[in-house]
Design a protein around this motif. Structure first.
Motif, mmCIF file in Angstrom:
data_model
loop_
_atom_site.group_PDB
_atom_site.id
_atom_site.type_symbol
_atom_site.label_atom_id
_atom_site.label_comp_id
_atom_site.label_asym_id
_atom_site.label_seq_id
_atom_site.Cartn_x
_atom_site.Cartn_y
_atom_site.Cartn_z
ATOM 1 N N THR A 13 0.839 -1.202 0.000
ATOM 2 C CA THR A 13 0.000 0.000 0.000
ATOM 3 C C THR A 13 0.874 1.252 0.000
ATOM 4 N N HIS A 14 1.915 1.246 0.813
ATOM 5 C CA HIS A 14 2.807 2.405 0.866
ATOM 6 C C HIS A 14 3.578 2.552 -0.447
ATOM 7 N N LEU A 15 3.980 1.452 -1.043
ATOM 8 C CA LEU A 15 4.659 1.489 -2.343
ATOM 9 C C LEU A 15 3.733 2.101 -3.395
ATOM 10 N N ARG A 16 2.491 1.675 -3.386
ATOM 11 C CA ARG A 16 1.505 2.231 -4.323
ATOM 12 C C ARG A 16 1.379 3.748 -4.101
ATOM 13 N N TYR A 17 1.374 4.173 -2.854
ATOM 14 C CA TYR A 17 1.254 5.597 -2.512
ATOM 15 C C TYR A 17 2.447 6.400 -3.032
ATOM 16 N N VAL A 18 3.673 5.921 -2.794
ATOM 17 C CA VAL A 18 4.850 6.690 -3.219
ATOM 18 C C VAL A 18 4.965 6.737 -4.734
ATOM 19 N N ILE A 19 4.518 5.677 -5.418
ATOM 20 C CA ILE A 19 4.546 5.685 -6.885
ATOM 21 C C ILE A 19 3.498 6.656 -7.425
ATOM 22 N N SER A 20 2.281 6.592 -6.889
ATOM 23 C CA SER A 20 1.208 7.446 -7.406
ATOM 24 C C SER A 20 1.466 8.920 -7.121
ATOM 25 N N ASN A 21 2.236 9.225 -6.094
ATOM 26 C CA ASN A 21 2.547 10.617 -5.771
ATOM 27 C C ASN A 21 3.917 11.047 -6.281
ATOM 28 N N ASN A 22 4.532 10.212 -7.127
ATOM 29 C CA ASN A 22 5.846 10.535 -7.711
ATOM 30 C C ASN A 22 6.815 11.085 -6.664
ATOM 31 N N MET A 23 7.028 10.332 -5.611
ATOM 32 C CA MET A 23 7.823 10.807 -4.487
ATOM 33 C C MET A 23 9.328 10.709 -4.713
ATOM 34 N N GLY A 24 9.741 10.352 -5.882
ATOM 35 C CA GLY A 24 11.167 10.338 -6.171
ATOM 36 C C GLY A 24 11.719 8.926 -6.228
ATOM 37 N N GLU A 25 12.746 8.780 -7.025
ATOM 38 C CA GLU A 25 13.327 7.475 -7.303
ATOM 39 C C GLU A 25 13.899 6.823 -6.042
ATOM 40 N N THR A 26 14.524 7.598 -5.179
ATOM 41 C CA THR A 26 15.166 7.038 -3.981
ATOM 42 C C THR A 26 14.153 6.356 -3.071
ATOM 43 N N ILE A 27 13.064 7.046 -2.764
ATOM 44 C CA ILE A 27 12.080 6.471 -1.843
ATOM 45 C C ILE A 27 11.301 5.343 -2.522
ATOM 46 N N ILE A 28 11.050 5.451 -3.834
ATOM 47 C CA ILE A 28 10.366 4.373 -4.556
ATOM 48 C C ILE A 28 11.234 3.119 -4.563
ATOM 49 N N ASN A 29 12.523 3.274 -4.838
ATOM 50 C CA ASN A 29 13.436 2.125 -4.815
ATOM 51 C C ASN A 29 13.502 1.497 -3.429
ATOM 52 N N TYR A 30 13.511 2.333 -2.393
ATOM 53 C CA TYR A 30 13.551 1.842 -1.014
ATOM 54 C C TYR A 30 12.308 0.985 -0.725
ATOM 55 N N GLU A 31 11.134 1.493 -1.098
ATOM 56 C CA GLU A 31 9.894 0.760 -0.845
ATOM 57 C C GLU A 31 9.823 -0.522 -1.682
ATOM 58 N N CYS A 32 10.281 -0.454 -2.930
ATOM 59 C CA CYS A 32 10.306 -1.658 -3.778
ATOM 60 C C CYS A 32 11.200 -2.729 -3.162
ATOM 61 N N GLU A 33 12.380 -2.318 -2.740
ATOM 62 C CA GLU A 33 13.318 -3.264 -2.139
ATOM 63 C C GLU A 33 12.737 -3.858 -0.860
ATOM 64 N N GLN A 34 12.087 -3.025 -0.062
ATOM 65 C CA GLN A 34 11.464 -3.503 1.176
ATOM 66 C C GLN A 34 10.397 -4.555 0.861
#
Length: 187
Positions: A65-86
């Motif tokens: 859910t949090h990954l979906r949120y950071v992607i939909s809000n274009n929160m930046g590559e660093t945080i998206i990569n962090y959530e994907c890896e998690q």
């Protein structure tokens, strides 16, 4: 276009997660754990320990859910990569446990924690949350830098540098805690 591709991938992940969740529920009906005995995961993977596989599956759902949120809000590559890896790490670990249970290899899946291990574990969880907040703050400052006027760009650049230094120090401390936890595990 990228957004629609991301949404297709997230839908596929959601489907796989639901299938894993059902398998976790099946195993939870078959096995029981006590409070001083829990599943064996790397300490940084999940925010809370759980006495059920479903509890870990629900945490994994929160990560998605949090990954979906950071992607939909274009929160930046660093945080998206962090959530994907998690998400990938949590999913892999939970799937590994379920697959081992399916194969009848339940020995070694459980771990007992001493009081000192539990204290280090809790400290590590706080560190991981702090690191995550720092990454979010860095991303927010970078976004502000991009939209700032020329006069304010230097302020945001210096804030980013300070946050990066703080993150580096935080990460070094986190690594020392991870080494300490590994040492306690090997005792």
């Amino acid at each position: 276009m990228v957004q629609s591709v991301d949404l297709k991938h997230l839908a596929a992940l959601d489907k796989q997660l639901k299938a894993l969740h059902l398998r976790c529920q099946e195993w939870d009906r078959k096995i029981t754990l006590t409070e001083n005995k829990s599943f064996k995961f790397e300490v940084h993977l999940f925010k809370q320990s759980s006495l059920t596989l479903t509890g870990y599956s629900e945490q994994l759902s929160n990560t998605l859910t949090h990954l979906r949120y950071v992607i939909s809000n274009n929160m930046g590559e660093t945080i998206i990569n962090y959530e994907c890896e998690q998400f990938v790490n949590q999913f892999s670990a939970l799937l590994n446990i379920v697959n081992q249970l399916d194969a009848g290899k339940a020995e070694g899946l459980y771990k007992r924690y001493s009081t000192q291990q539990e204290k280090v574990y809790q400290q590590l969880q706080r560190q991981y949350q702090y690191e995550k907040r720092l990454l979010t703050m860095i991303d927010e400052e970078n976004t502000l830098y991009e939209t700032a006027t020329f006069a304010h760009k230097e302020i945001h650049r210096s804030r980013v540098n300070v946050l990066k230094e703080r993150y580096q120090k935080c990460n070094e401390f986190t690594q020392s805690l991870e080494f300490k936890m590994d040492a306690l595990d090997n005792d």
